[in-house]
Enzyme design. Structure first.
Site, short mmCIF file in Angstrom:
data_model
loop_
_atom_site.label_atom_id
_atom_site.label_comp_id
_atom_site.label_asym_id
_atom_site.label_seq_id
_atom_site.Cartn_x
_atom_site.Cartn_y
_atom_site.Cartn_z
N ASP A 224 4.79 -5.70 9.91
CA ASP A 224 5.91 -5.38 10.80
C ASP A 224 5.86 -6.23 12.06
OD1 ASP A 224 7.00 -3.54 9.11
OD2 ASP A 224 6.18 -1.79 10.12
N THR B 174 -0.70 7.60 -1.05
CA THR B 174 -2.03 7.53 -1.69
C THR B 174 -2.92 6.47 -1.06
OG1 THR B 174 -1.31 5.83 -3.25
CG2 THR B 174 -0.94 8.14 -3.90
N ARG C 41 0.86 -1.18 0.00
CA ARG C 41 0.00 0.00 0.00
C ARG C 41 0.89 1.23 0.00
NH1 ARG C 41 -4.42 1.24 4.60
NH2 ARG C 41 -2.55 1.71 5.75
N ASP D 133 0.64 -2.42 12.58
CA ASP D 133 1.08 -2.87 11.25
C ASP D 133 1.31 -4.38 11.28
OD1 ASP D 133 2.89 -3.60 9.04
OD2 ASP D 133 2.85 -1.44 8.62
C1 PRP Z 1 -1.24 -4.24 4.77
C2 PRP Z 1 -2.15 -5.44 4.96
C3 PRP Z 1 -3.00 -5.40 3.73
C4 PRP Z 1 -3.13 -3.92 3.47
C5 PRP Z 1 -4.48 -3.48 3.93
O1 PRP Z 1 -0.21 -4.55 3.91
O2 PRP Z 1 -1.45 -6.64 5.14
O3 PRP Z 1 -2.44 -6.06 2.62
O4 PRP Z 1 -2.13 -3.26 4.24
O5 PRP Z 1 -4.70 -2.14 3.61
P1 PRP Z 1 -5.80 -1.68 2.58
O6 PRP Z 1 -7.04 -2.45 2.89
O7 PRP Z 1 -5.94 -0.21 2.87
O8 PRP Z 1 -5.30 -1.92 1.19
P2 PRP Z 1 0.98 -3.53 3.60
O9 PRP Z 1 0.64 -2.68 2.41
O10 PRP Z 1 1.33 -2.78 4.86
O11 PRP Z 1 2.14 -4.45 3.11
P3 PRP Z 1 2.95 -5.61 3.89
O12 PRP Z 1 1.99 -6.76 4.05
O13 PRP Z 1 4.03 -5.91 2.92
O14 PRP Z 1 3.43 -5.08 5.20
N1 URA Z 2 -2.27 -2.43 7.28
C1 URA Z 2 -1.90 -2.83 8.52
O1 URA Z 2 -0.94 -3.60 8.67
N2 URA Z 2 -2.58 -2.36 9.57
C2 URA Z 2 -3.62 -1.51 9.43
O2 URA Z 2 -4.22 -1.11 10.44
C3 URA Z 2 -4.00 -1.11 8.13
C4 URA Z 2 -3.31 -1.61 7.08
#
Ligand code: PRP
Ligand code: URA
Length: 209
Positions: A203, A108, A104, A200
């Site tokens: 993380d 944006t 994400r 997160d």
């Molecule tokens: C997080 C989560 C989802 C997304 C959700 O991933 O695991 O995939 O955000 O957010 P959204 O519904 O607003 O799209 P992230 O983009 O942080 O990537 P990661 O899993 O690599 O940490």
């Molecule tokens: N992605 C995450 O990991 N946590 C949130 O709360 C939203 C998006």
């Protein structure tokens, strides 16, 4: 419109509380996500079709049942979705695993696709997309679109925590997809994080920051 099913089984809720707790470290967080994914998989597979078979027990012949119909595919959204794969495989060890890589954009909040690798026969499989977080819904909606473009037809979405905004987005973009959550939270904050959420997910699973 796709159904929203919140799996409020006591074990799921108890473990989710521990997952949410900021004091829970990486090892325990990973183990708990794994366990909740298994419990959710138990619920999400309730509607699998059965067929009648005959089995010979040590005592007599018995009328029994085994799973009929289509094969399954699990599709984690990288990277946090990886934390739910083994939990689901505990119950469905023969499932194939596809991957959709999305992150994400922090500015944006729109998803950016960077990797897709799926089983060749996805059109013949019931597909379960796994990702701990359904926030704006952009990532989940994009992952579903990606599967559909490659022939995926029977898709379920399984997340630990969802925000109302994300549920609405997926239901709008993909009314054929049922959503399974362990909890439906209150809202998103100004950074697109779920409140109260768990922080997160990626993380916390992988110990990055
Ligand atoms: C997080 C989560 C989802 C997304 C959700 O991933 O695991 O995939 O955000 O957010 P959204 O519904 O607003 O799209 P992230 O983009 O942080 O990537 P990661 O899993 O690599 O940490
Ligand atoms: N992605 C995450 O990991 N946590 C949130 O709360 C939203 C998006």
């Amino acid at each position: 419109m796709g159904k929203l099913i919140v799996l409020n089984h006591p074990l799921i809720q108890h473990k989710l509380t521990m997952i949410r707790d900021y004091k829970t470290g990486t090892k325990a967080f990973r183990e708990l996500v794994d366990e909740v994914a298994t419990l959710m998989a138990f619920e999400i597979t309730r509607d699998l079709a059965l067929k009648e078979v005959e089995v010979q027990t040590p005592v007599a012949k018995a009328k029994a049942y085994e799973i009929a119909g289509k094969k399954l595919g699990i599709v984690p959204i990288l990277r946090a979705g990886l934390g739910m794969v083994n939990g689901v495989l505990q119950l469905i060890p023969a499932a194939k695993v596809g991957h959709v890589g999305l992150y994400r954009d922090p500015e944006t909040l729109k998803p950016v696709e960077y990797y897709v690798k799926l089983p060749a026969d996805i059109s013949e499989r019931d597909l379960i997309i796994v990702d701990p977080m359904l926030a704006t819904g952009g990532s989940a909606a994009a992952a579903i679109t990606s599967l559909k473009q490659r022939g995926g037809v029977n898709i379920k979405l399984m997340c630990l925590i969802g925000a109302p905004e994300g549920v609405k987005e997926v239901q709008k973009e993909h009314p054929d997809v049922d959503i399974y959550l362990a909890a439906l939270d209150e809202k998103l904050n100004e950074h697109g994080y779920i409140v109260p959420g768990l922080g997160d997910a990626g993380d916390r699973l992988f110990g990055t920051k």
